[in-house]
Design an enzyme around this catalytic site. Structure first.
Site, PDB file in Angstrom:
ATOM      1  N   LYS A   1       5.565   1.110  -2.302  1.00  0.00           N
ATOM      2  CA  LYS A   1       4.690  -0.052  -2.493  1.00  0.00           C
ATOM      3  C   LYS A   1       4.081  -0.119  -3.892  1.00  0.00           C
ATOM      4  CE  LYS A   1       3.822  -0.322   2.437  1.00  0.00           C
ATOM      5  NZ  LYS A   1       3.116   0.320   3.544  1.00  0.00           N
TER       6      LYS A   1
ATOM      7  N   SER B   1       5.895   5.055   1.812  1.00  0.00           N
ATOM      8  CA  SER B   1       5.103   3.930   1.292  1.00  0.00           C
ATOM      9  C   SER B   1       4.741   4.040  -0.184  1.00  0.00           C
ATOM     10  CB  SER B   1       3.837   3.761   2.124  1.00  0.00           C
ATOM     11  OG  SER B   1       4.152   3.202   3.379  1.00  0.00           O
TER      12      SER B   1
ATOM     13  N   SER C   1      -2.183   0.598   3.192  1.00  0.00           N
ATOM     14  CA  SER C   1      -0.718   0.652   3.143  1.00  0.00           C
ATOM     15  C   SER C   1      -0.089  -0.331   4.118  1.00  0.00           C
ATOM     16  CB  SER C   1      -0.221   2.079   3.436  1.00  0.00           C
ATOM     17  OG  SER C   1       1.087   2.274   2.973  1.00  0.00           O
TER      18      SER C   1
END
Length: 308
Positions: free
Chosen positions: A83, A80, A141
């Site tokens: 992101k 993640s 997240s």
């Protein structure tokens, strides 16, 4: 010849002068020995830290100077931490209105269920602002928030086309930054075999993202509560989103940035901290646990601050 007392004094004075001159002309044979300069203890360089993470990189955010590297240019799955680029692309949109809304689609909910993905727990039918989606993306997240943003800011007549377009923007941004070891095939890090970066590249992406004031404000926030509009026009107060970056509470001066984890990526963390007006920024990839990635990051931050 008689010499008076005054004459004796004059002769003594002359003798002293002659003796002194002899000492000077012969190199001051009787001069006091010179004092030796004090011996300076050698400066001990800080020991290079050993980290569990397979990859690590730290740089001085002010000038980009490398302070530490371990497999800094080795391509790895990023989880993640992807992101960061998702948010960066959104915030780079022309005429961006952070208060514009996105209606949460069932497809976003179905996606996180099918992937067992991390979630911002967005409710189908709610209208959520872009600003709120960015908090949902970066704090808990949320892969549902990532999907909503990709659908909103990609171009095309179908959702699939829009998502593909958005991922293309992510790769175009990486190319503009001169990153040759980074490629995205997803908007959230749940890749299909071609989602990778390196500790050095991710650090550079984060450093660039941190130039945006909205991004900086989001990633240093520990907790955020969104109030969304329901399908019926009412207001929904969401359960608070807590930042997964525990460094914000455990390491003084931390200002971001983003965690990541997954079966392939293991435990990752892109981190930044400021102390005494100096900012250190870096990345650890493929650490062994959430607790260990934090320990690795703390070691690298301490080492980095010791070198700038």
């Amino acid at each position: 010849m008689k010499i008076g007392i005054q004459g004796i004094r004059i002769l003594r004075a002359v003798g002293v002068a002659v003796t002194t001159g002899a000492m000077l002309s012969t190199g001051a044979l009787y001069a006091a020995p010179a004092q030796a300069a004090p011996v300076q203890a050698p400066v001990q360089a800080a020991a290079v830290p050993a980290i569990v993470a397979k990859g690590g990189y730290v740089m001085n955010n002010a000038n980009g100077r490398t302070l530490y590297t371990k497999g800094g240019d080795t391509r790895r799955s990023t989880g993640s931490t992807t992101k960061i680029m998702t948010a960066k692309v959104v915030l780079a949109q022309k005429n961006l209105n952070l208060n514009s809304t996105v209606t949460i689609q069932k497809a976003y909910s179905d996606y996180i269920v099918s992937r067992t993905a991390s979630s911002a727990r967005l409710i189908v039918g709610d209208k959520v602002t872009v600003r709120q989606l960015l908090y949902g993306l970066m704090l808990p997240s949320g892969c549902d928030a990532a999907y909503a943003l990709a659908d909103k800011f990609g171009t095309g007549t179908t959702r699939s086309a829009r998502v593909k377009s958005f991922i293309g923007k992510m790769n175009a941004d990486a190319k503009r930054l001169g990153l040759k070891n980074t490629h995205f095939d997803s908007f959230d890090g749940i890749g299909n075999g071609k989602n990778y970066s390196t500790p050095r590249d991710l650090t550079k992406i984060a450093s660039s993202a941190m130039k945006n004031a909205t991004f900086r404000a989001i990633v240093k926030t520990k907790k955020y509560t969104a109030k969304t509009r329901t399908k019926s026009g009412g207001t929904r107060t969401m359960a608070p989103w807590t930042n997964t970056n525990t460094l914000l509470s455990s390491y003084s001066g931390t200002i971001g940035v983003k965690t990541g984890s997954g079966s392939t990526s293991k435990y990752c963390l892109v981190f930044a901290a400021t102390r005494n007006g100096k900012t250190v920024i870096g990345t650890v990839l493929a650490s062994s646990s959430a607790a260990q990635r934090e320990k690795d990051a703390k070691k690298l931050l301490g080492y980095g601050f010791g070198k700038i």
